[in-house]
Write a protein that holds these residues in place. Structure first.
Motif, mmCIF file in Angstrom:
data_model
loop_
_atom_site.group_PDB
_atom_site.id
_atom_site.type_symbol
_atom_site.label_atom_id
_atom_site.label_comp_id
_atom_site.label_asym_id
_atom_site.label_seq_id
_atom_site.Cartn_x
_atom_site.Cartn_y
_atom_site.Cartn_z
ATOM 1 N N UNK A 77 0.836 -1.200 0.000
ATOM 2 C CA UNK A 77 0.000 0.000 0.000
ATOM 3 C C UNK A 77 0.869 1.247 0.000
ATOM 4 N N UNK A 78 1.936 1.229 0.801
ATOM 5 C CA UNK A 78 2.847 2.364 0.883
ATOM 6 C C UNK A 78 3.452 2.685 -0.484
ATOM 7 N N UNK A 79 3.914 1.654 -1.198
ATOM 8 C CA UNK A 79 4.539 1.875 -2.506
ATOM 9 C C UNK A 79 3.539 2.461 -3.492
ATOM 10 N N UNK A 80 2.351 1.864 -3.574
ATOM 11 C CA UNK A 80 1.380 2.357 -4.550
ATOM 12 C C UNK A 80 0.923 3.769 -4.206
ATOM 13 N N UNK A 81 0.792 4.085 -2.917
ATOM 14 C CA UNK A 81 0.466 5.460 -2.531
ATOM 15 C C UNK A 81 1.572 6.419 -2.948
ATOM 16 N N UNK A 82 2.815 6.006 -2.742
ATOM 17 C CA UNK A 82 3.953 6.878 -3.037
ATOM 18 C C UNK A 82 4.096 7.150 -4.532
ATOM 19 N N UNK A 83 3.914 6.118 -5.347
ATOM 20 C CA UNK A 83 4.146 6.284 -6.791
ATOM 21 C C UNK A 83 2.886 6.689 -7.540
ATOM 22 N N UNK A 84 1.735 6.609 -6.873
ATOM 23 C CA UNK A 84 0.488 7.032 -7.509
ATOM 24 C C UNK A 84 -0.035 6.102 -8.569
ATOM 25 N N UNK A 85 0.277 4.814 -8.443
ATOM 26 C CA UNK A 85 -0.229 3.830 -9.404
ATOM 27 C C UNK A 85 -0.240 2.465 -8.742
#
Length: 389
Positions: A235-243
């Protein structure tokens, strides 16, 4: 008799926990994945997209070549009073595929259980190591400030919880200090409950569950295996990269490194990929993941991961009692490191030997000392044969 009683009790406990399984089945009649029969394992591990909701990790136009080595290898090694070959090990431990690469060339490639080279196979927790690799890519892209960034900067719903002050690095080390029970035989454990219901439509179900957990230890002090937190990292990664994780994995690994087939990633109840589980790819693409790490995170002549990331991520960052743990990578006492999944999934990488070993299986149990010991003996026999080749 005791073994069968124990398995029956385990199945009942897991069945009771089925509604709380974090992945979303397409049919309510789908048995919980940890209780599948051998027949369903053989079919379902190859076709997860038929049973669960998934997202696709798209491949690119080019395929990274894996040429045959000048000489292939087999193994003949002693174990428990007999001599074993690769075929013996595969038959005894329900192995669907074995791939061995040295210097990027194929020393061994075997299939069984009706699997074909184009068939994908589920990874279980091998996906964790891919998720941590995407953290590295996001740091290189400037989307995550660094390993010392605090988790709540990227998952603000965790503010005011046990995750206050916890860093990205501490999550990757499985040392947040937040209390967590990973016991699959306990139907009331956290792993049997996390992400099993959408409590707040505006918050991912795993985040909603995890933010209620209390702190037990100081962050960074204690290793505690925690699948919920690996989903949090996703979740953290997808939130950070916006995809989505799938799109980001496609952009950072599948397309630039040249995977031969689209991958798939099982999603949670909210439609988000599970950072801790259940990505599927072909045997050769597992090998390419290993080779990508062995190559230092370079693809298509470009540095995808931060310089030195693969060395740091696969080095001992915390003691776990069995060799050490990196950033979602297990450190092997025998040398090298490993991405490891239940029911016999693994990618072993030994940099000093320029070696990658992939094994996909359908063990009769999720794990066990006997199963792990036999697999380690097989890995070491392969390593010896590769050195002698």
């Amino acid at each position: 008799m005791r073994r069968f009683i124990g398995l029956a009790l385990l199945s009942l406990a897991l069945a009771a926990a089925h509604p709380a399984a974090a992945q979303k089945p397409k049919s309510p009649d789908t048995p919980m994945i940890l209780t599948w029969s051998p027949e369903l394992q053989s079919r379902g591990y190859r076709t997860m997209e038929d049973l669960f909701e998934v997202l696709v990790i798209k491949r690119g136009r080019k395929v990274h070549p894996l040429p045959a080595a000048a000489r292939t290898i087999d193994v003949a090694y002693p174990y428990e009073g007999k001599t074993w070959t690769a075929a013996d090990y595969m038959a005894a431990f329900d192995v669907s595929g074995v791939l061995v690469l040295k210097d990027g060339k194929v020393l061994m490639e075997r299939y069984a259980m009706g699997r074909k080279p184009e068939d994908r196979w589920t990874s279980f927790s091998v996906a964790k190591s891919v998720t941590s690799t995407l953290v590295g890519a996001a740091i290189a892209d400037g989307k995550i400030k660094g390993l010392n960034a605090v988790v709540t900067d990227y998952i603000p719903e965790l503010k005011g919880s046990g995750y206050d002050g916890v860093t990205v690095r501490q999550l990757l080390m499985m040392s947040s200090g937040v209390k967590w029970n990973e016991d699959y035989t306990d139907p009331k454990s956290d792993v049997a409950s996390a992400g099993g219901a959408i409590e707040d439509p505006k918050v991912n179900p795993i985040v909603s569950y995890m933010r209620k957990l209390p702190r037990e230890n100081a962050p960074g002090s204690t290793f505690n295996y925690n699948t919920g937190e690996t989903d949090l990292v996703g979740v953290l990664v997808s939130n950070a990269v916006g995809k989505s994780l799938s799109k980001y994995a496609s952009e950072k690994i599948w397309k630039p490194y040249g995977m031969e087939r689209d991958g798939i990633w099982v999603t949670d109840l909210a439609g988000h990929e599970r950072g801790g589980c259940c990505m599927s790819m072909t045997l050769r693409d597992y090998g390419r993941v290993g080779q990508f790490i062995l190559d230092g995170g370079k693809a298509g002549g470009k540095q995808i991961l931060p310089p030195g990331w693969t060395t740091e991520a696969t080095s001992k960052q915390i003691e776990n009692g069995v060799g050490g743990y990196g950033y979602f990578w297990w450190i092997r006492p025998q040398g090298g490191f490993e991405a490891r999944g239940i029911f016999g999934q693994g990618i072993v990488i030994v940099p000093e030997d320029k070696l990658v070993i992939v094994v996909n299986s359908a063990w009769p149990r999720a794990t066990g000392r006997d199963l792990s010991a036999a697999r380690t003996a097989f890995y070491e026999a392969i390593r010896a044969a590769a050195k002698a080749n």
